[in-house]
Design a protein around this motif. Structure first.
Motif, short mmCIF file in Angstrom:
data_model
loop_
_atom_site.label_atom_id
_atom_site.label_comp_id
_atom_site.label_asym_id
_atom_site.label_seq_id
_atom_site.Cartn_x
_atom_site.Cartn_y
_atom_site.Cartn_z
N LEU A 198 0.85 -1.30 -0.05
CA LEU A 198 -0.03 0.05 -0.01
C LEU A 198 0.98 1.07 0.08
CD1 LEU A 198 -2.79 1.27 0.16
CD2 LEU A 198 -2.52 1.20 2.79
N GLY A 199 1.76 1.15 0.77
CA GLY A 199 2.85 2.52 0.88
C GLY A 199 3.29 2.54 -0.49
N TRP A 200 3.71 1.68 -1.09
CA TRP A 200 4.65 1.83 -2.64
C TRP A 200 3.36 2.52 -3.53
CZ3 TRP A 200 9.24 2.73 -3.99
CH2 TRP A 200 10.26 2.13 -3.45
N LEU A 201 2.05 1.71 -3.59
CA LEU A 201 1.23 2.10 -4.62
C LEU A 201 0.72 3.68 -4.19
CD1 LEU A 201 -1.25 -0.99 -4.44
CD2 LEU A 201 0.58 -0.42 -6.03
N ILE A 202 0.91 3.99 -3.02
CA ILE A 202 0.38 5.47 -2.66
C ILE A 202 1.46 6.38 -3.05
CG2 ILE A 202 -0.11 7.19 -0.78
CD1 ILE A 202 -1.60 5.08 0.76
N VAL A 203 2.80 6.03 -2.83
CA VAL A 203 3.95 6.93 -3.20
C VAL A 203 3.86 6.89 -4.46
CG1 VAL A 203 6.42 6.86 -3.22
CG2 VAL A 203 5.32 6.48 -1.00
N LEU A 204 3.95 5.83 -5.44
CA LEU A 204 3.88 5.86 -7.06
C LEU A 204 2.66 6.65 -7.51
CD1 LEU A 204 4.86 2.09 -7.67
CD2 LEU A 204 6.39 4.12 -8.08
N SER A 205 1.64 6.53 -6.88
CA SER A 205 0.38 7.28 -7.59
C SER A 205 0.63 8.70 -6.99
CB SER A 205 -0.92 6.77 -6.75
OG SER A 205 -1.06 5.53 -7.11
N ALA A 206 1.00 8.98 -5.96
CA ALA A 206 1.39 10.69 -5.42
C ALA A 206 2.37 11.04 -6.56
CB ALA A 206 1.76 10.68 -4.20
N ILE A 207 3.33 10.59 -6.88
CA ILE A 207 4.66 10.75 -7.85
C ILE A 207 3.72 11.23 -9.28
CG2 ILE A 207 6.41 10.26 -9.20
CD1 ILE A 207 7.59 8.76 -6.84
N VAL A 208 2.91 10.19 -9.65
CA VAL A 208 2.25 10.38 -10.89
C VAL A 208 1.43 11.51 -10.74
CG1 VAL A 208 0.55 9.35 -12.60
CG2 VAL A 208 2.52 7.92 -11.70
N LEU A 209 0.49 11.93 -9.94
CA LEU A 209 -0.29 12.76 -9.53
C LEU A 209 0.32 14.25 -9.51
CD1 LEU A 209 -3.29 14.14 -9.09
CD2 LEU A 209 -2.81 13.53 -6.61
N VAL A 210 1.32 14.40 -8.90
CA VAL A 210 2.21 15.65 -8.83
C VAL A 210 2.75 16.05 -10.07
CG1 VAL A 210 4.30 16.78 -7.57
CG2 VAL A 210 2.78 15.39 -6.20
#
Length: 285
Positions: free
Chosen positions: A145-157
């Protein structure tokens, strides 16, 4: 059975559902994040006519995840490497639509065949193999979950940072180039972001059904609105509704989560298409 028995059954079922929901709260958070980011990036996928590219990238993401499963590496890392490889190849070699479709048509069967080969050599649990194709979000662990959130946040930013030039390039690439927009860099950057979010989506809907969260919500939003702000917001809302709603329904039954997500996403699209058709008919009248 009296009313007391019925009440006990209902409250007992609610309590049981609450216990299950507490166990899969990671899945709900992962679905919410992916629905949000997938809905936003899906607008550009539709504007750039790249729905076919999503499927092509997902096949190499599946191959990378299957290779990681076979050789004992992290599956998320394997799927990301596969996605980025496909995205880079499509971005570098497929500048024109005709070239892009040809490259995707070559990559799709290659990635699918390679993934099937790796899975056929894998001697572990069959559920792990099946989940790469159809999704298995109910087993998301804290680290994942941590990796999925971090990756999604990077894409969003990153998506927000290039939003204006990317939108300009998506709607009118010739004018964007004439105005000095670095269209090649913007296009390649978008492909890399798409590769990352596809890899994340594969772990929720599986490689075969990834379009349900990255294409269908945006397609539905574009049927009922054309506003530059309304379309992304609607697309994100539809993506979240499909992902989270599918997970909440799936934990009540025995089916995988992907059929619920794809069905909700499809129903949203059908409703939006009907609403859009009625609005167009009213406008013409």
């Amino acid at each position: 059975m009296n009313w007391s028995d019925i009440g006990d059954a209902l409250f007992g079922g609610a309590a049981h559902y609450g216990e299950i929901l507490a166990l899969v709260q990671n899945s709900v958070w992962a679905g919410l994040v992916l629905g949000l980011v997938g809905g936003l990036i899906g607008v550009f996928i539709m504007q750039r006519d790249m729905a076919f590219a999503v499927h092509g990238i997902s096949e190499l993401s599946f191959a990378g995840a299957a290779a990681a499963l076979l050789f004992g590496f992290d599956v998320v890392t394997g799927s990301i490497l596969g996605s980025l490889t496909a995205a880079a190849l499509i971005g570098l070699l497929g500048a024109r639509a005709r070239d892009r479709n040809s490259i995707i048509g070559v990559l799709m069967p290659f990635g699918l065949g390679l993934g099937i080969l790796f899975l056929s050599l894998y001697n572990g649990r069959s559920a792990n193999r099946f989940s790469l194709l159809t999704g298995q979000i109910v087993s998301v662990q804290n680290a994942q979950l941590g990796w999925l959130i971090v990756l999604s946040a990077i894409v969003l930013v990153a998506l927000l940072l290039i939003w204006r030039p990317l939108r300009f390039d998506s709607l009118d690439p010739q004018s964007a180039a004439a105005r000095g927009v670095p269209t090649l860099a913007v296009s390649f950057g978008f492909m890399l972001l798409l590769g990352v979010i596809v890899a994340v989506a594969v772990h929720i809907t599986g490689a075969l059904l990834v379009l349900a969260l990255l294409v269908t919500p945006a397609a539905a939003a574009m049927r009922v609105s054309t506003g530059p702000l309304a379309v992304p917001l609607l697309s994100a809302a539809f993506g979240v509704a499909a992902a989270v709603g599918g997970i909440l329904l799936a934990i009540m039954g025995t089916l995988p989560v992907s059929p619920y997500i794809t069905t909700i996403s499809f129903l949203i699209y059908v409703v939006c298409r009907i609403v859009g058709a009625r609005r167009d008919r009213t406008t013409r009248d």
